[in-house]
Scaffold this motif. Structure first.
Motif, PDB file in Angstrom:
ATOM      1  N   PHE A  18       0.830  -1.199   0.000  1.00  0.00           N
ATOM      2  CA  PHE A  18       0.000   0.000   0.000  1.00  0.00           C
ATOM      3  C   PHE A  18       0.871   1.258   0.000  1.00  0.00           C
ATOM      4  CE2 PHE A  18      -4.322   1.383   2.044  1.00  0.00           C
ATOM      5  CZ  PHE A  18      -4.516   2.287   1.018  1.00  0.00           C
ATOM      6  N   PHE A  51      -7.245   3.838  -2.223  1.00  0.00           N
ATOM      7  CA  PHE A  51      -7.888   3.584  -0.933  1.00  0.00           C
ATOM      8  C   PHE A  51      -9.171   2.771  -1.122  1.00  0.00           C
ATOM      9  CE2 PHE A  51      -4.995   6.816   0.557  1.00  0.00           C
ATOM     10  CZ  PHE A  51      -4.677   6.367   1.831  1.00  0.00           C
ATOM     11  N   ALA A  53      -8.108  -0.780  -1.904  1.00  0.00           N
ATOM     12  CA  ALA A  53      -7.631  -1.441  -0.684  1.00  0.00           C
ATOM     13  C   ALA A  53      -8.796  -1.792   0.234  1.00  0.00           C
ATOM     14  CB  ALA A  53      -6.632  -0.548   0.051  1.00  0.00           C
ATOM     15  N   LEU A  54      -9.792  -0.920   0.295  1.00  0.00           N
ATOM     16  CA  LEU A  54     -10.975  -1.204   1.114  1.00  0.00           C
ATOM     17  C   LEU A  54     -11.657  -2.479   0.629  1.00  0.00           C
ATOM     18  CD1 LEU A  54     -13.107  -0.502   3.265  1.00  0.00           C
ATOM     19  CD2 LEU A  54     -14.211   0.936   1.546  1.00  0.00           C
ATOM     20  N   PHE A  98      -9.006  -2.206   8.404  1.00  0.00           N
ATOM     21  CA  PHE A  98      -8.745  -1.430   7.194  1.00  0.00           C
ATOM     22  C   PHE A  98      -8.399   0.013   7.540  1.00  0.00           C
ATOM     23  CE2 PHE A  98     -10.305   1.774   4.265  1.00  0.00           C
ATOM     24  CZ  PHE A  98      -9.400   1.583   3.242  1.00  0.00           C
ATOM     25  N   ASN A 136      -4.886   0.152   8.724  1.00  0.00           N
ATOM     26  CA  ASN A 136      -3.962  -0.077   7.607  1.00  0.00           C
ATOM     27  C   ASN A 136      -3.895   1.135   6.683  1.00  0.00           C
ATOM     28  OD1 ASN A 136      -3.535  -2.689   8.547  1.00  0.00           O
ATOM     29  ND2 ASN A 136      -5.153  -3.536   7.271  1.00  0.00           N
ATOM     30  N   ALA A 137      -5.057   1.735   6.406  1.00  0.00           N
ATOM     31  CA  ALA A 137      -5.103   2.898   5.520  1.00  0.00           C
ATOM     32  C   ALA A 137      -4.407   4.094   6.162  1.00  0.00           C
ATOM     33  CB  ALA A 137      -6.558   3.239   5.185  1.00  0.00           C
TER      34      ALA A 137
END
Length: 134
Positions: A39, A55, A58-59, A80, A83-84
């Motif tokens: 990421f 984003f 990734a979600l 999440f 992580n984001a």
């Protein structure tokens, strides 16, 4: 842009699956969360105006992976978000410290990358510890 985001999402899931294979013991949580590096790298290689697309990808990848493994929606969403946040802070910190130009193309950029890495690991541990003791 859409194809790159799709490939990023697929890579995110692949990293998560590899991390699950490397995890110690049969746990519902992945001990080595490899998508973090994936990421941050994607954000560092992409213009900031494209970051929202990553984003979203990734979600979808994070929720899909976690739900497939039996995690609750709320737990998956919280993971999440952590992580984001880690990827966002890491990419912004490296870009800020590295200055303009290619990040690993100079000693300053390489130093910024090396300095930001321990911070990201520490931030992740604080989030996990806070969750464990609350």
């Amino acid at each position: 842009m859409g194809m790159r985001a799709l490939l990023f999402g697929a890579g995110y899931v692949a990293c998560a699956a590899c991390g699950a294979l490397l995890s110690v013991g049969p746990k519902p949580f992945v001990t080595f969360w490899l998508p973090s590096g994936w990421f941050v790298a994607a954000l560092l290689l992409e213009e900031k105006r494209h970051w929202p697309t990553y984003f979203l990808a990734a979600l979808g990848a994070n929720l899909g992976f976690d739900l497939f493994r039996g995690q609750a929606w709320s737990t998956s969403l919280l993971f999440f978000m952590g992580n984001a946040l880690e990827a966002l802070v890491g990419a912004l910190l490296v870009r800020r410290l590295a200055g303009p130009g290619p990040i690993l193309g100079s000693l300053r950029g390489l130093g910024a990358f090396a300095l930001a890495s321990p911070f990201l690991g520490a931030m992740n541990m604080v989030l996990l510890a806070d969750d464990a003791f609350s």
